[in-house]
Design an enzyme around this catalytic site. Structure first.
Site, PDB file in Angstrom:
ATOM      1  N   GLU A  69      70.250 106.391  25.111  1.00 23.46           N
ATOM      2  CA  GLU A  69      70.023 105.912  26.468  1.00 23.46           C
ATOM      3  C   GLU A  69      69.190 104.641  26.418  1.00 23.46           C
ATOM      4  OE1 GLU A  69      68.004 109.421  27.881  1.00 23.46           O
ATOM      5  OE2 GLU A  69      66.046 108.427  27.777  1.00 23.46           O
ATOM      6  N   LYS A  71      72.917 108.158  32.486  1.00 21.47           N
ATOM      7  CA  LYS A  71      73.054 108.442  31.058  1.00 21.47           C
ATOM      8  C   LYS A  71      74.506 108.534  30.603  1.00 21.47           C
ATOM      9  CE  LYS A  71      68.564 110.621  30.289  1.00 21.47           C
ATOM     10  NZ  LYS A  71      67.978 110.124  31.542  1.00 21.47           N
ATOM     11  N   ARG A  96      62.419  99.998  31.676  1.00 25.58           N
ATOM     12  CA  ARG A  96      61.011  99.905  32.088  1.00 25.58           C
ATOM     13  C   ARG A  96      60.156  99.726  30.844  1.00 25.58           C
ATOM     14  NH1 ARG A  96      59.412 104.804  30.077  1.00 25.58           N
ATOM     15  NH2 ARG A  96      60.888 106.533  30.287  1.00 25.58           N
ATOM     16  N   GLY A 152      62.256 114.505  28.643  1.00 22.75           N
ATOM     17  CA  GLY A 152      62.503 115.826  28.068  1.00 22.75           C
ATOM     18  C   GLY A 152      62.952 116.876  29.065  1.00 22.75           C
ATOM     19  N   LYS A 176      77.247 116.421  21.183  1.00 24.93           N
ATOM     20  CA  LYS A 176      76.994 117.071  19.906  1.00 24.93           C
ATOM     21  C   LYS A 176      75.509 116.983  19.568  1.00 24.93           C
ATOM     22  CE  LYS A 176      77.849 118.965  15.881  1.00 24.93           C
ATOM     23  NZ  LYS A 176      78.133 120.407  15.800  1.00 24.93           N
ATOM     24  N   TYR A 177      74.944 118.112  19.143  1.00 30.04           N
ATOM     25  CA  TYR A 177      73.539 118.126  18.731  1.00 30.04           C
ATOM     26  C   TYR A 177      73.460 117.788  17.239  1.00 30.04           C
ATOM     27  CZ  TYR A 177      68.745 119.739  18.023  1.00 30.04           C
ATOM     28  OH  TYR A 177      67.409 119.809  17.706  1.00 30.04           O
ATOM     29  N   VAL A 197      55.678 104.334  27.454  1.00 28.75           N
ATOM     30  CA  VAL A 197      54.329 104.823  27.154  1.00 28.75           C
ATOM     31  C   VAL A 197      53.846 104.245  25.823  1.00 28.75           C
ATOM     32  CG1 VAL A 197      52.941 106.886  26.622  1.00 28.75           C
ATOM     33  CG2 VAL A 197      54.675 106.976  28.428  1.00 28.75           C
ATOM     34  N   HIS A 233      64.335 110.162  15.912  1.00 33.02           N
ATOM     35  CA  HIS A 233      64.450 109.475  17.202  1.00 33.02           C
ATOM     36  C   HIS A 233      63.911 108.061  17.018  1.00 33.02           C
ATOM     37  CE1 HIS A 233      63.945 109.756  21.833  1.00 33.02           C
ATOM     38  NE2 HIS A 233      63.949 108.487  21.467  1.00 33.02           N
TER      39      HIS A 233
END
Length: 450
Positions: free
Chosen positions: A293, A120, A297, A169, A205-206, A300, A212
């Site tokens: 990121e 990452k 693959r 997560g 930084k958040y 889901v 998302h």
């Protein structure tokens, strides 16, 4: 590169994704091998495959992560390719390299691609080189507390601590002040080391009001890369996705084009050569997006994109792994309808705690615009050893409002008796005005469930 059609594919996974791969293989005329643990002997993917091999006891580390056993299963069954699905070994570059060494094709990106984008921290450096917007991370190594505090002070609270090797997560925590910072770094380092074998952490930084957004890309081994649009995965619980939809109701067409172009640019920069997903944070306040990121693959939530485009992503992964030139140019991809995916988990909807056990009755929903990817059936016992997701319900309609209306009908039709599920949580979300009006960010469920 020569094209070689696979005769037999071993699926190094379980549950609904194993079934999903089996179905695409059958349509391509390819035989399948299911692996399973002792706990999954009666699982549906085992029943649907042409052959099956037990690779170990219930614990994942002894079965679905047991590389020698999996490669031995491929050898004794004569499988010439392995599809890893998602999770488990799907982004393990050492496993991909071992497949190559054993003369078995790994259906996924090259080892170099997994290595380039799997870390990452390094992936952010790569994204920056590819001129993709990123949030500058603070790398936490053997650095003293004073230096970290100084760098965080420049960045400003809140910040997010992340594990470089984490995913789904796990290994993440939001930090609001200096008192929380150092104890959290120590704890997360130990947790990441235990869970992923790598305790490397970084701080970024958040973004307080983000969506998302992720972009599905598809690349062959001949340099051809396209995108198949974006998915909005903002509805999350403890950084784990719960509900996904496409198109995103908050992106302007200009931003949509920019974010999709950025994903393709990054994939080309690293010579990507399979299906993959580039994930971004979109700041609702500034209307800017930042690379988070890349998942090397299948995801889901890939059925959301399949519903929007009509492209079978698993089949294309297999075709590309065989060396075929992509059947699609960017101009061939057309988008239609609004699509939502609901992850149905065997869990308590209030606490989120897993709820494995015996299913006394299961009724799968149906009707127009409905797809269900699952592996459960009446009489099946959900084991306690694995991820709690037991089904994915995918709903599509001509616009978002009608998709919500249809989804309500579909969830009311769905019956899973004997265990607890999060179906009622999905119903609450669909009836919430903030969701209907798309007035939410990634902290939506955290606020609703307080």
């Amino acid at each position: 590169m020569t094209t070689k059609k696979f005769k037999k594919v071993l699926i190094a996974n379980r549950g609904e994704i194993a079934i999903r791969v089996i179905r695409s293989c059958k349509e391509l005329g390819i035989e399948t091998v299911a692996i399973h643990s002792t706990a999954d002997e009666d699982s549906l993917h085992v029943k649907m495959a042409d052959e099956s091999v037990c690779v170990g006891p219930a614990k994942s580390k002894d079965s679905y992560l047991n590389v020698p056993q999996i490669l031995s299963a491929a050898e004794i069954t004569g499988a010439d390719a392995i599809h890893p699905g998602y999770g488990f070994l799907a982004e393990n570059d050492e496993f991909a390299a071992m497949c190559e060494k054993w003369g078995v094709t790994f259906i996924g990106p090259s080892v170099s691609c997994i290595q380039a984008m799997g870390d990452k921290i390094e992936s952010k450096v790569t994204a920056k080189k590819a001129k993709v917007p990123t949030l500058e991370p603070i790398l936490v190594q053997d650095t003293d507390e004073a230096f970290i505090k100084k760098e965080v002070e420049k960045m400003g609270f809140p910040v997010l601590i992340k594990s470089s090797a984490g995913g789904g997560g796990r290994g993440m925590k939001r930090i609001e002040n200096f008192e929380e910072l150092w104890p959290a770094l120590i704890r997360l380092h130990e947790e990441a080391k235990a869970a992923f074998g790598d305790g490397t952490l970084f701080i970024e930084k958040y973004i307080t009001n983000p969506r998302h957004i992720e972009v599905q890309i598809l690349a062959d081994k001949h340099g051809n890369v396209i995108h198949l649009g974006e998915r909005d995965c903002t509805i999350q619980r403890r950084f784990q996705k719960v509900l996904e939809e496409a198109p995103s109701p908050v992106l302007s067409q200009k931003v949509r084009e920019e974010i999709c172009d950025s994903a393709v640019r990054l994939a080309k920069f690293v010579n990507y050569d399979s299906a993959g997903t580039v994930e971004f944070l979109y700041d609702l306040d500034t209307e800017k997006f930042y690379f988070m990121e890349m998942n090397t693959r299948i995801q889901v939530e890939h059925p959301v994109t399949e519903g929007r485009t009509g492209v079978d992503l698993i089949s294309e992964m297999i075709r590309h792994a065989q060396g075929e030139v992509s059947r699609f140019k960017q101009s061939d991809i057309t988008f239609r309808n609004h699509v939502m995916e609901f992850r149905i988990n065997a869990e308590d909807p209030k606490t989120g705690m897993p709820s494995p056990g015996h299913i006394t009755h299961y009724h799968r929903p149906g009707g127009i615009g409905v797809r269900t990817d699952d592996y459960i059936y009446t009489g099946y016992t959900v084991p306690p050893h694995y991820d709690s997701m037991i089904s994915k319900i995918i709903v599509q309609a001509d616009n978002r409002a009608n998709c919500i209306t249809r989804a309500k009908r579909v969830l009311n039709e769905t019956v899973v008796s004997g265990i607890k599920t999060n179906i009622d949580l999905h119903k609450e979300i669909l009836n919430d005005p903030d969701f209907v009006e798309s007035k939410f960010s990634t902290n939506y469920l955290a606020k609703k469930l307080v």
